[in-house]
Design a protein around this motif. Structure first.
Motif, PDB file in Angstrom:
ATOM      1  N   LYS A 181       0.835  -1.203   0.000  1.00  0.00           N
ATOM      2  CA  LYS A 181       0.000   0.000   0.000  1.00  0.00           C
ATOM      3  C   LYS A 181       0.868   1.252   0.000  1.00  0.00           C
ATOM      4  N   PHE A 182       1.968   1.200   0.733  1.00  0.00           N
ATOM      5  CA  PHE A 182       2.903   2.322   0.729  1.00  0.00           C
ATOM      6  C   PHE A 182       3.528   2.481  -0.661  1.00  0.00           C
ATOM      7  N   ALA A 183       3.962   1.355  -1.257  1.00  0.00           N
ATOM      8  CA  ALA A 183       4.578   1.405  -2.584  1.00  0.00           C
ATOM      9  C   ALA A 183       3.585   1.915  -3.622  1.00  0.00           C
ATOM     10  N   LEU A 184       2.328   1.501  -3.483  1.00  0.00           N
ATOM     11  CA  LEU A 184       1.295   1.944  -4.426  1.00  0.00           C
ATOM     12  C   LEU A 184       1.035   3.436  -4.266  1.00  0.00           C
ATOM     13  N   ALA A 185       0.978   3.904  -3.024  1.00  0.00           N
ATOM     14  CA  ALA A 185       0.728   5.323  -2.766  1.00  0.00           C
ATOM     15  C   ALA A 185       1.878   6.193  -3.253  1.00  0.00           C
ATOM     16  N   GLU A 186       3.102   5.664  -3.146  1.00  0.00           N
ATOM     17  CA  GLU A 186       4.281   6.428  -3.564  1.00  0.00           C
ATOM     18  C   GLU A 186       4.652   6.177  -5.018  1.00  0.00           C
ATOM     19  N   ASP A 187       3.813   5.406  -5.733  1.00  0.00           N
ATOM     20  CA  ASP A 187       4.056   5.112  -7.157  1.00  0.00           C
ATOM     21  C   ASP A 187       5.412   4.431  -7.367  1.00  0.00           C
TER      22      ASP A 187
END
Length: 402
Positions: A121-127
């Motif tokens: 979720k962090f990786a997705l939010a930070e692209d």
């Protein structure tokens, strides 16, 4: 007794004594509350200090935070921190320190899953999902097989081994379950995040985004098949892809009027009469399989293959099938469809989550043994702990986790 002024004085003294007593009680209670609050702060800080001792390589490679300590070691460190912080405070005494890991052990797949989802979720939010670069420079060891019985028996998936069917055996079930492709690639779904994590953190037969030494080269294939032979995992997943594609190809042959008529005409030449229908079914199955074999070769070359074929994406011809000619990899030039990694995502979507997590844990444990410590075991690591202690005789409890 008859003196009214004297009676009033006594009454006032009683009231004043009660007020002084009540004030003293309030002061004591406030002091005790302050001591408890101060002790809580110290113990919370001590617990966080324990969490700061996580395995750095485990965090860097897999985004998982965990520390390796026994309950006795945690209790001793907490006591040391508390004694140091409270040595000048005679009121705040910490005793009865007890630490337990319970549901926070990394042997529990739920802890692994929670941390993976947080990481993704962090990786997705930070692209960050598409910013890992592939590394194709290393030499692959396709024939490597895990044979060490001690390591095999310690794997998280070992208890599931006997009851887990092979990947190719589940293809028919996957074809029956497949519905909307959009659901499989829906980024808001937990299953998508888990499957995408697998493709990012583990190697597959075509792609290496890891850039580090691993025991298996075909790690995603291991998650699907579960064999201890690197070569067999790749072969079984390839066989599954051919079977998977054969089903869709056969459906297209039955739906396409021209090709259906073509197979029926060939069947009537081979077996005239009523048997022509059965021969046609065999021809369609054979042709669908030949096309699926070509599909697998295209995927292995990094080219896309559509899920549902049309005239533009169909590659093989019936004459080649009847004459048993192998014309290698036929590329129609089609650039639409799914790549090898996309097919892996489809297969992972229908994999049992229990088995998927267990085999991911296998790979993490095996790789960490090879690069961090040969005694590395996930069951010795924890993503948090529960602490019980007494502050000035009062029982307190703390749940601390990453």
């Amino acid at each position: 007794m008859k003196n009214r002024k004297g009676s009033a004085s006594v009454f006032l003294i009683f009231i004043l004594t009660a007020m002084i007593t009540l004030t003293a009680v309030f002061i004591y209670a406030a002091k005790r509350a302050a001591v408890i609050s101060y002790g809580d702060g110290i113990l919370n800080l001590a617990c966080r200090s324990i969490l700061s001792e996580f395995n750095l390589e485990l965090k860097d490679r897999y985004g998982i935070f965990a520390f390796e300590k026994t309950g006795e070691e945690v209790e001793a460190e907490i006591k040391e921190y508390a004694d140091y912080a409270l040595h000048d405070n005679q009121e705040a005494k910490v005793t009865g320190i007890r630490a337990g890991f319970g549901e926070y052990s990394l042997a529990d797949p739920r802890i692994i899953k929670e941390q993976i989802l947080d990481h993704m979720k962090f990786a997705l939010a930070e692209d960050l999902l598409d910013k890992w670069e592939s590394d194709k420079s290393g030499q692959k060891r396709e024939d490597r097989t895990l044979r060490n019985r001690r390591i095999i028996d310690s794997l998280p998936s070992a208890p599931l081994k006997s009851s887990s069917p092979g990947f190719a055996d589940r293809i028919a079930e996957i074809k029956d379950k497949i519905g909307s492709i959009d659901e499989i690639f829906n980024q808001s779904k937990e299953t998508y995040l888990l499957d995408r994590y697998i493709l990012l953190k583990f190697k597959n037969a075509l792609e290496d985004r890891v850039g580090r030494a691993t025991f298996f080269e075909n790690e995603v294939e291991y998650i699907l098949e579960g064999d201890y032979s690197n070569k067999k995992n790749k072969a079984e997943v390839r066989r599954g892809i051919v079977l998977f594609r054969s089903g869709f190809n056969a459906a297209y042959l039955y739906l396409d009027e021209e090709k259906r008529a073509q197979t029926l005409a060939a069947a009537e030449v081979l077996t005239p009469g009523p048997q022509a229908v059965l021969t046609q079914a065999i021809l369609i199955g054979t042709w669908a399989f030949a096309e699926a074999e070509n599909d697998a070769r295209l995927l292995e070359k990094g080219k896309p293959v559509v899920l549902f074929k049309d005239k533009a994406s169909w590659a093989t011809d019936l004459d080649s099938v009847l004459s048993n000619r192998d014309e290698g990899c036929i590329d129609t030039g089609n650039r639409k469809g799914f790549y090898y990694q996309d097919y892996l995502m489809i297969f992972l979507h229908f994999e049992s989550e229990t088995l998927k997590l267990a085999r991911m844990m296998d790979l993490i444990q095996i790789n960490m043994k090879g690069t961090s410590s040969r005694d590395f075991l996930l069951k010795n690591y924890n993503g948090g702990f529960r602490l019980k202690a007494k502050i000035s005789g009062r029982e307190r409890e703390y749940d601390t986790r990453y």
